[in-house]
Design an enzyme around this catalytic site. Sequence first.
Site, PDB file in Angstrom:
ATOM      1  NE  ARG A 162      -3.490  -2.253   2.872  1.00  0.00           N
ATOM      2  CZ  ARG A 162      -3.200  -3.390   3.486  1.00  0.00           C
ATOM      3  NH1 ARG A 162      -1.990  -3.556   4.016  1.00  0.00           N
ATOM      4  NH2 ARG A 162      -4.096  -4.353   3.586  1.00  0.00           N
ATOM      5  CE  LYS A 185      -6.000  -0.957   5.026  1.00  0.00           C
ATOM      6  NZ  LYS A 185      -7.287  -1.127   4.314  1.00  0.00           N
ATOM      7  CG  HIS A 253      -5.009   0.966  -4.051  1.00  0.00           C
ATOM      8  ND1 HIS A 253      -4.266   0.432  -3.012  1.00  0.00           N
ATOM      9  CD2 HIS A 253      -6.174   0.267  -4.057  1.00  0.00           C
ATOM     10  CE1 HIS A 253      -4.954  -0.520  -2.411  1.00  0.00           C
ATOM     11  NE2 HIS A 253      -6.114  -0.646  -3.037  1.00  0.00           N
ATOM     12  NE  ARG A 256      -2.704  -3.413  -1.317  1.00  0.00           N
ATOM     13  CZ  ARG A 256      -2.334  -4.310  -0.409  1.00  0.00           C
ATOM     14  NH1 ARG A 256      -1.060  -4.636  -0.305  1.00  0.00           N
ATOM     15  NH2 ARG A 256      -3.224  -4.884   0.368  1.00  0.00           N
ATOM     16  CG  HIS A 279      -5.897  -8.983   1.435  1.00  0.00           C
ATOM     17  ND1 HIS A 279      -6.057  -9.311   0.117  1.00  0.00           N
ATOM     18  CD2 HIS A 279      -5.813  -7.623   1.467  1.00  0.00           C
ATOM     19  CE1 HIS A 279      -6.067  -8.209  -0.621  1.00  0.00           C
ATOM     20  NE2 HIS A 279      -5.923  -7.184   0.176  1.00  0.00           N
ATOM     21  CE1 TYR A 288      -6.954  -4.429  -3.126  1.00  0.00           C
ATOM     22  CE2 TYR A 288      -5.147  -5.448  -4.318  1.00  0.00           C
ATOM     23  CZ  TYR A 288      -5.683  -4.355  -3.672  1.00  0.00           C
ATOM     24  OH  TYR A 288      -4.974  -3.209  -3.578  1.00  0.00           O
TER      25      TYR A 288
END
Length: 312
Positions: A162, A185, A253, A256, A279, A288
């Site tokens: 990211r 994240k 983005h 990615r 993820h 994705y």
Amino acid sequence: MAGVISAGAAEALEAWLAARRALRGAAPNTEAAYRADVAGFLGFLAEHHGGPQGRTALARAGLSDIRAWLARGRAEGAGSRTLARRLSAVKSFYRWLAETDGFDASAILAARAPRHAARLPRPLAEDAARDMLETVGHQHAEPWIAARDTAVVTLLYGCGLRISEALALRLRDWPAGETLRIAGKGGKTRLVPLLPAARQAVEAYLDLCPHPATADSPIFRGARGGPLNPRLVQKATARARAQLGLPPSATPHALRHSFATHLLAAGGDLRAIQELLGHASLSTTQGYTAVDTTRLLEVYEAAHPKAGRRAG
């Protein structure tokens, strides 16, 4: 056509908006949107029930009214995001009205907005992704800034990072080995392979960067030496895609996204790609990666024990 709003309902709407202004100081455009959304519902109630609905009648509105109103909006072509925004405004109005007039609005407050699919960026074709990496470096006359932008987008496409993860890297994070530790994240860390091209791009930039650095310094710096603003990377890619004639979806983005899609198309394992992207669930990775059903079935047939026995 919407029904006529009663004087009592119109008065309640204006009082609610005044209360919002006093508490939150909403911008005029925001207030206009709230007024239109709630007025649309109040007008629908008047039409739905055969006449203007006074303030007392508003308290009798329930879930069936909300569902009928949302169905009308859908039939008129409103998308899920628009309907969700309208419902949010109506809930806010009813929350205030219930507190002011002393009735139970739980039926309306419990209404759920229609689900909408997350909009994912379209992947670039492999040649377009390579062209983007090369062209980004020609968007700035200052050599070290051009090298910086090239290094960032190379990490996005070459390692699946990211943009926030790339810009959060510190010099102490720069590896001596072949993997890069990424803080993703939720504070979760993961190791991603560092391709030679990505290493070379970052090291070429570091050799040119004029700002003094310590182990705690960000790898990627702005013109004055502070942390690099992601907006500058977005601007560089916007200029590059304009030069290449690529669509607006060719964003940082999307690089990615392209990393994941191209890796799976080349035979990469879906769970391994999940780990590389950071993820939490495999379903997120499936959504994705822009591959067709045939390709997913090929992965399934090759990897699933029962499928393999059946094929044999």
